[in-house]
Design an enzyme around this catalytic site. Structure first.
Site, PDB file in Angstrom:
ATOM      1  N   GLU A 118       0.814  -1.208   0.000  1.00  0.00           N
ATOM      2  CA  GLU A 118       0.000   0.000   0.000  1.00  0.00           C
ATOM      3  C   GLU A 118       0.856   1.271   0.000  1.00  0.00           C
ATOM      4  O   GLU A 118       0.356   2.354   0.292  1.00  0.00           O
ATOM      5  CB  GLU A 118      -0.967  -0.023   1.185  1.00  0.00           C
ATOM      6  CG  GLU A 118      -2.048  -1.079   0.998  1.00  0.00           C
ATOM      7  CD  GLU A 118      -3.062  -1.153   2.129  1.00  0.00           C
ATOM      8  OE1 GLU A 118      -4.235  -1.414   1.832  1.00  0.00           O
ATOM      9  OE2 GLU A 118      -2.674  -0.964   3.293  1.00  0.00           O
ATOM     10  N   HIS A 142      -1.749   2.927   8.924  1.00  0.00           N
ATOM     11  CA  HIS A 142      -2.953   2.138   8.636  1.00  0.00           C
ATOM     12  C   HIS A 142      -2.996   0.949   9.585  1.00  0.00           C
ATOM     13  O   HIS A 142      -2.036   0.173   9.673  1.00  0.00           O
ATOM     14  CB  HIS A 142      -2.955   1.644   7.198  1.00  0.00           C
ATOM     15  CG  HIS A 142      -3.984   0.591   6.930  1.00  0.00           C
ATOM     16  ND1 HIS A 142      -5.311   0.741   7.284  1.00  0.00           N
ATOM     17  CD2 HIS A 142      -3.890  -0.640   6.367  1.00  0.00           C
ATOM     18  CE1 HIS A 142      -5.984  -0.346   6.944  1.00  0.00           C
ATOM     19  NE2 HIS A 142      -5.134  -1.205   6.394  1.00  0.00           N
ATOM     20  N   HIS A 144      -5.810  -2.115  11.603  1.00  0.00           N
ATOM     21  CA  HIS A 144      -7.098  -2.804  11.591  1.00  0.00           C
ATOM     22  C   HIS A 144      -7.739  -2.662  12.977  1.00  0.00           C
ATOM     23  O   HIS A 144      -7.751  -3.602  13.771  1.00  0.00           O
ATOM     24  CB  HIS A 144      -6.905  -4.269  11.207  1.00  0.00           C
ATOM     25  CG  HIS A 144      -6.373  -4.457   9.826  1.00  0.00           C
ATOM     26  ND1 HIS A 144      -5.945  -5.670   9.344  1.00  0.00           N
ATOM     27  CD2 HIS A 144      -6.194  -3.563   8.801  1.00  0.00           C
ATOM     28  CE1 HIS A 144      -5.540  -5.534   8.086  1.00  0.00           C
ATOM     29  NE2 HIS A 144      -5.669  -4.256   7.749  1.00  0.00           N
ATOM     30  N   GLU A 172     -12.982  13.820  24.729  1.00  0.00           N
ATOM     31  CA  GLU A 172     -11.758  14.333  24.108  1.00  0.00           C
ATOM     32  C   GLU A 172     -11.817  14.324  22.585  1.00  0.00           C
ATOM     33  O   GLU A 172     -11.024  15.009  21.916  1.00  0.00           O
ATOM     34  CB  GLU A 172     -10.555  13.511  24.567  1.00  0.00           C
ATOM     35  CG  GLU A 172     -10.544  12.084  24.071  1.00  0.00           C
ATOM     36  CD  GLU A 172      -9.299  11.318  24.479  1.00  0.00           C
ATOM     37  OE1 GLU A 172      -8.221  11.939  24.561  1.00  0.00           O
ATOM     38  OE2 GLU A 172      -9.405  10.099  24.711  1.00  0.00           O
ATOM     39  N   HIS A 213     -12.488  -2.631   6.848  1.00  0.00           N
ATOM     40  CA  HIS A 213     -11.037  -2.784   6.667  1.00  0.00           C
ATOM     41  C   HIS A 213     -10.224  -2.159   7.797  1.00  0.00           C
ATOM     42  O   HIS A 213      -9.368  -2.818   8.366  1.00  0.00           O
ATOM     43  CB  HIS A 213     -10.636  -2.178   5.317  1.00  0.00           C
ATOM     44  CG  HIS A 213      -9.220  -2.413   4.922  1.00  0.00           C
ATOM     45  ND1 HIS A 213      -8.751  -2.189   3.644  1.00  0.00           N
ATOM     46  CD2 HIS A 213      -8.143  -2.835   5.632  1.00  0.00           C
ATOM     47  CE1 HIS A 213      -7.457  -2.477   3.590  1.00  0.00           C
ATOM     48  NE2 HIS A 213      -7.059  -2.861   4.787  1.00  0.00           N
TER      49      HIS A 213
END
Length: 276
Positions: A118, A142, A144, A172, A213
């Site tokens: 990616e 990135h 999961h 917050e 995802h």
């Protein structure tokens, strides 16, 4: 300094990989991390670069504002849990060519390893975030994030719905991401479509949700970027628990005027488009 692993950029990168693994966000080879190095980082690491850089590889994407930059990146197919154990086999440093459309490995990613699949998505979003923050943002992450993924099955896949749900789940949140979060529908990972869709969201937001995802987050350094992801996932966890314990009913929450008051007192500008 006798070892590249003593540099602050690599110690921070490795720590963030380990922190993500400990959260349970990186099963198998899931997730990826990239960091756009400063000139000081490059100077500190350069003595340890390969004597002969490896082949140039075209990315299929191009960005003028990233030409000549250097990135630390996780490797394709590599496990976050192994980064701390053997950094040179699982992460590496790549140089971007002067055309801004190719990379070559200058350190790490040993035994034929390559940057994360990616990397083109990361690269395009680094370009967007560099422009949007006048160069301040350097990290793209990135992961999961479990509870956030769960919410993509039950919430409408809109920026407004996700932003409101997260803001109202933890006080917050409107301080940490007052602009909200972007949401992308499910797409095949690693392709041009998801890269383009995410880069459009990242022109406005620090973070984008990838349906079914995970999370795509950006920030100026490792602590702030990890903290953003951690805050979003914790808010999602609270929302999931509220839906579960209340059987889908929410009796009370943070009101829109209360969200405005939080933003006012903490000196941030909340996205009024997402408030009633």
């Amino acid at each position: 300094m006798n070892n590249i692993l003593e540099t602050s950029c690599l110690t921070g990168f490795i720590r963030m990989c380990h922190d993500g693994w400990l959260q349970g966000w990186h099963e198998r080879n899931g997730g990826n991390l990239t960091y756009r190095m400063t000139s000081e980082d490059v100077a500190a690491c350069r003595p340890f670069f390969d004597e002969t850089p490896r082949e140039w590889v075209k990315m299929g994407v191009q960005a003028d504002n990233l030409a000549g930059e250097y990135f630390i990146t996780t490797g394709s197919g590599k496990f976050f849990r192994n980064v701390e154990l053997d950094p040179a086999a699982n992460i590496g440093i790549v140089e971007i060519n002067e055309a801004g459309d190719g990379w070559r490995i200058v350190w790490g990613l040993e035994n034929g390893a390559k940057p994360t699949s990616e990397f083109p998505s990361h690269f395009m979003n680094h370009s967007v975030r560099k422009a949007a923050t006048q160069g301040a943002n350097r990290v793209i992450y990135h992961c999961h994030a479990t509870n956030l993924i769960a919410l993509t099955y039950v919430l409408p896949l809109t920026d407004r719905d996700f932003s409101r749900a997260l803001w109202q789940s933890a006080t917050e949140c409107p301080v940490v991401f007052p602009e909200g979060v972007g949401v992308c529908p499910w797409m095949v990972p690693g392709g041009a479509d998801i890269a383009m869709a995410t880069s459009e969201k990242m022109k406005t937001y620090q973070a984008a949700v990838w349906a079914q995802h995970g999370l795509f987050a950006s920030g100026p350094d490792f602590d702030i970027t990890f903290g953003l992801a951690h805050t979003i996932e914790k808010a999602a966890e609270i929302y999931v628990k509220v839906l579960s314990t209340g059987q889908g009913r929410i009796r009370q929450t943070i009101t829109d005027d209360a969200l405005r008051a939080i933003a006012h007192d903490f000196g941030v500008t909340i996205n009024e488009e997402f408030l009633d």
